[in-house]
Design a protein around this motif. Structure first.
Motif, mmCIF file in Angstrom:
data_model
loop_
_atom_site.group_PDB
_atom_site.id
_atom_site.type_symbol
_atom_site.label_atom_id
_atom_site.label_comp_id
_atom_site.label_asym_id
_atom_site.label_seq_id
_atom_site.Cartn_x
_atom_site.Cartn_y
_atom_site.Cartn_z
ATOM 1 N N ALA A 148 1.063 -1.058 0.152
ATOM 2 C CA ALA A 148 0.216 0.206 0.070
ATOM 3 C C ALA A 148 0.777 1.249 -0.144
ATOM 4 O O ALA A 148 0.717 2.070 -0.617
ATOM 5 N N GLN A 149 2.048 1.309 0.733
ATOM 6 C CA GLN A 149 2.833 2.318 0.837
ATOM 7 C C GLN A 149 3.683 2.658 -0.634
ATOM 8 O O GLN A 149 3.842 3.689 -0.854
ATOM 9 N N LEU A 150 3.816 1.428 -1.194
ATOM 10 C CA LEU A 150 4.648 1.675 -2.451
ATOM 11 C C LEU A 150 3.685 1.926 -3.651
ATOM 12 O O LEU A 150 4.104 2.911 -4.417
ATOM 13 N N ILE A 151 2.594 1.740 -3.502
ATOM 14 C CA ILE A 151 1.311 2.235 -4.265
ATOM 15 C C ILE A 151 1.425 3.826 -4.070
ATOM 16 O O ILE A 151 1.266 4.591 -4.973
ATOM 17 N N GLN A 152 1.525 4.306 -3.115
ATOM 18 C CA GLN A 152 1.283 5.557 -2.672
ATOM 19 C C GLN A 152 2.681 6.340 -3.216
ATOM 20 O O GLN A 152 2.216 7.373 -3.959
ATOM 21 N N VAL A 153 3.768 5.697 -3.159
ATOM 22 C CA VAL A 153 5.068 6.388 -3.604
ATOM 23 C C VAL A 153 4.935 6.192 -5.220
ATOM 24 O O VAL A 153 5.186 7.338 -5.858
ATOM 25 N N ILE A 154 4.469 5.430 -5.839
ATOM 26 C CA ILE A 154 4.052 5.090 -7.413
ATOM 27 C C ILE A 154 3.310 6.320 -7.855
ATOM 28 O O ILE A 154 3.508 7.251 -8.711
ATOM 29 N N ILE A 155 1.942 6.500 -6.978
ATOM 30 C CA ILE A 155 1.254 7.572 -7.225
ATOM 31 C C ILE A 155 1.779 9.008 -7.462
ATOM 32 O O ILE A 155 1.735 10.040 -8.202
ATOM 33 N N LEU A 156 2.686 9.141 -6.263
ATOM 34 C CA LEU A 156 3.304 10.434 -6.046
ATOM 35 C C LEU A 156 4.406 10.791 -7.230
ATOM 36 O O LEU A 156 4.362 11.663 -7.641
ATOM 37 N N LEU A 157 5.170 9.750 -7.312
ATOM 38 C CA LEU A 157 6.171 9.958 -8.520
ATOM 39 C C LEU A 157 5.415 10.138 -9.966
ATOM 40 O O LEU A 157 5.897 10.867 -10.675
ATOM 41 N N SER A 158 4.144 9.443 -9.950
ATOM 42 C CA SER A 158 3.571 9.671 -11.575
ATOM 43 C C SER A 158 2.865 10.817 -11.599
ATOM 44 O O SER A 158 2.546 11.331 -12.682
ATOM 45 N N THR A 159 2.810 11.589 -10.618
ATOM 46 C CA THR A 159 1.993 12.851 -10.578
ATOM 47 C C THR A 159 2.960 14.220 -10.510
ATOM 48 O O THR A 159 2.637 15.161 -10.024
ATOM 49 N N GLY A 160 4.281 13.681 -10.491
ATOM 50 C CA GLY A 160 5.264 14.771 -10.356
ATOM 51 C C GLY A 160 6.244 14.872 -9.461
ATOM 52 O O GLY A 160 7.166 15.670 -9.260
ATOM 53 N N LYS A 162 7.254 14.658 -5.225
ATOM 54 C CA LYS A 162 7.099 15.595 -3.880
ATOM 55 C C LYS A 162 7.468 17.112 -4.164
ATOM 56 O O LYS A 162 6.964 17.835 -3.813
ATOM 57 N N ASN A 163 8.591 17.163 -4.936
ATOM 58 C CA ASN A 163 9.303 18.418 -5.377
ATOM 59 C C ASN A 163 8.395 18.991 -6.712
ATOM 60 O O ASN A 163 8.559 20.359 -6.848
ATOM 61 N N GLY A 164 7.548 18.305 -7.049
ATOM 62 C CA GLY A 164 7.053 18.667 -8.278
ATOM 63 C C GLY A 164 5.253 19.024 -8.219
ATOM 64 O O GLY A 164 4.520 18.877 -9.207
ATOM 65 N N GLY A 165 4.850 18.828 -6.750
ATOM 66 C CA GLY A 165 3.433 19.008 -6.648
ATOM 67 C C GLY A 165 2.770 17.759 -6.682
ATOM 68 O O GLY A 165 1.464 17.794 -6.950
ATOM 69 N N GLY A 166 3.459 16.640 -6.636
ATOM 70 C CA GLY A 166 2.725 15.209 -6.649
ATOM 71 C C GLY A 166 1.793 15.042 -5.736
ATOM 72 O O GLY A 166 1.912 15.659 -4.606
ATOM 73 N N TYR A 167 0.914 14.111 -5.912
ATOM 74 C CA TYR A 167 -0.225 13.737 -4.848
ATOM 75 C C TYR A 167 0.378 12.767 -3.744
ATOM 76 O O TYR A 167 0.872 11.850 -4.148
ATOM 77 N N GLU A 168 0.118 13.236 -2.710
ATOM 78 C CA GLU A 168 0.673 12.519 -1.488
ATOM 79 C C GLU A 168 -0.594 12.031 -0.658
ATOM 80 O O GLU A 168 -1.348 12.699 -0.002
ATOM 81 N N ALA A 169 -0.923 10.782 -0.897
ATOM 82 C CA ALA A 169 -1.898 9.944 -0.298
ATOM 83 C C ALA A 169 -1.962 10.099 1.275
ATOM 84 O O ALA A 169 -1.009 10.087 1.826
ATOM 85 N N SER A 170 -3.102 10.315 1.915
ATOM 86 C CA SER A 170 -3.121 10.511 3.367
ATOM 87 C C SER A 170 -3.147 8.807 4.001
ATOM 88 O O SER A 170 -3.362 7.911 3.023
#
Length: 523
Positions: A148-160, A162-170
């Motif tokens: 679940a945490q890895l999916i969160q990181v994949i989504i974060l990187l796919s959306t830009g 952490k430094n590009g405004g990517g989505y950080e799941a709660s």
């Protein structure tokens, strides 16, 4: 009451077995006091595949790579892995010998009862069983939460990133991912064992190919690679945790390796579904550990050659939010091709491997629940050991998934509490591994009758080394991991394991000693 082969039902779990070649698996199980209820259709390869998929070096090393980098870095990982690997193999050999003698789904708790005899059998069986089953649930919780945490990181990187405004799941989104993953695992494990066997073998192939692919691809793509001197001699003391002793740092870094090399009791729990179980069960344990050690070391070397800036990889300010391996993969492709998409795809390969790992973990969990409830050790036991028309313990499958989800709910309150819960996955499980080995080399040293796989005159020596190693890691992994020690930095492992011990002791004294008699025949 007499069993079908003329053995008293009350004494069946404690009498010597006949391992002659002409004795069938079903007859051997009858000698242990049980009738064949599960579908016995697994080959040696299928049994190995379940265990290899649970050990899953690509899962454990990816999840714990940051721990290895923090505590010692390359030296701890490159040299710590083979050290822990050899000692784990010793534990595995000792377990395999007992597994060959008593091939039943109950595994560890049945072995303890058998080796201690009628007088002490019930109490040691009780403690071994509960440490084993709770440790298994903690493993499933940990594996699926890491996915679940890895999916969160994949989504974060796919959306830009952490430094590009990517989505950080709660944390609520992460726990929802976790629940969905567990549900899928329960559904797959509700299918007939023939289908599950196919998935298990697919998982083993995926893990092997995934490791080989990533250990070659990542350092090849990286534009900046570490030198051999860095990989084999650099010791990272900059851990930010107030720990300066190199020996202490090295010891803490070993957790990465030991956490990964767990779960190999699965081969024992699958023996009632395995053909030639007294031979293929032990083979599953030993081969899964051996192949994992080899491929795991290759994976560590390959990935570490792509490491050049440890503080940055561990920083929460990088694009992956401090998830070291994700950042390594992402940067490798981004620096060479201007886009990190290739790295994200590689994380997807790992994600599928972790999914298979969780799937196999639920398989092992459910067989342990099935066996433990068959012997009346669990509340509502009659419900959990029921099998459906496909000879699958379906209630045990869904119970295991539900409890693993409940254990993960602690993450909503505090990650410290969650980590304490998950710590049982290593220490609690290894205590369950060590108990029957200890009884084999002490109380049953002269009375133990080995099966087809045995260590001969080396069995006692190997057993004592295994017991001493488990005792050692139980102490080492309970040490503080940061100074000064506060409520946030305290290592809650001894609290969690001690809490489990208090609960099981109290339950035994107040109630269980009056009704739990250890393994009982169902013939």
């Amino acid at each position: 009451m007499e069993t079908g082969i003329g053995i008293s039902a009350d004494l069946a779990p404690y009498l010597p077995l006949d391992h002659e070649p002409n004795v069938t698996d079903d007859a051997l199980l009858n000698q242990l006091g049980y009738k064949q209820e599960l579908s016995r259709s697994l080959s040696a390869i299928a049994n190995f595949s379940v265990t290899f998929s649970i050990i899953s070096v690509i899962t454990g090393l990816t999840t714990m790579y940051s721990t290895g980098l923090t505590f010692g870095g390359p030296v701890t990982m490159v040299y710590g892995w083979p050290i822990v690997g050899v000692l784990t193999m010793i534990v595995g050999l000792a377990m395999a010998e007992i597994c060959s003698a008593y091939p039943t789904s109950g595994g560890l708790y049945f072995w303890s009862a058998r080796l201690c005899g009628n007088e002490w059998g019930p109490v040691v069986s009780w403690f071994t069983g509960w440490f084993n089953i709770v440790g298994q649930w903690a493993v499933t919780t940990s594996v699926d939460f890491s996915l679940a945490q890895l999916i969160q990181v994949i989504i974060l990187l796919s959306t830009g990133g952490k430094n590009g405004g990517g989505y950080e799941a709660s944390k609520y989104v992460v726990i929802a991912f976790h629940g969905a993953i567990l549900s899928m695992h329960a559904i797959i494990n509700s299918l007939p064992i023939s289908v599950l066997s196919f998935f298990g073998q697919l998982a083993a192939v995926w893990n092997l190919l995934g490791v080989v692919l990533l250990m070659i691809l990542i350092p090849s793509v990286a534009t900046e690679r570490a030198s051999a001197k860095f990989v084999f001699t650099h010791f990272n003391t900059d851990n930010g945790e107030g720990i300066n002793s190199k020996v202490y740092i090295f010891v803490l870094g070993l957790l990465m390796s030991q956490y990964t090399l767990t779960g190999y009791d699965a081969s024992a729990h699958m023996t009632e579904e395995t053909k030639n179980a007294d031979k293929n069960g032990p083979k599953g344990i030993i081969s899964a550990i051996g192949i994992s050690i080899i491929f795991g070391w290759g994976y560590l070397l390959g990935i570490t050659f792509a490491v050049t800036d440890i503080p940055y990889l561990l920083s929460e300010d990088n694009d992956a939010g401090g998830y070291a391996i994700a950042e390594i993969f992402y940067l490798a492709f981004k620096n060479r091709y201007g886009s990190g998409v290739g790295g994200i795809i590689c994380l997807g390969v790992i994600g599928i491997a972790i999914f298979f790992c969780g799937m196999s973990s639920v398989t092992s969990n459910s067989r342990m629940v099935y066996a433990f409830s068959r012997d009346g050790a669990m509340p509502l036991s009659s419900l959990w050991h029921k099998v459906n028309k496909q000879e699958v313990p379906i209630n045990a499958v869904w119970l295991s998934a539900f409890i693993s989800f409940c254990m993960a709910l602690t993450s909503l309150g505090s990650l410290v509490a969650f980590q304490a819960m998950v710590s049982i996955a290593t220490i609690g499980l290894y205590i369950a591994y060590a108990l029957p080995i200890f009884f084999r080399v002490s109380l049953a040293r002269k009375s133990f009758v080995p099966g087809p796989f045995n260590l001969g005159r080396y069995g006692v020596v190997v057993g004592w080394i295994a017991v001493l190693w488990v005792a050692t890691i139980s102490v080492l992994f309970s040490l503080p991991v940061a100074y000064p020690v506060t409520s946030e930095t305290l290592n809650y492992t001894p609290v969690a394991v001690g809490g489990l011990l208090v609960i099981t002791v109290s339950w035994w004294i107040v109630s269980a000693r009056h009704w739990f008699t250890g393994p009982i025949t169902n013939i």
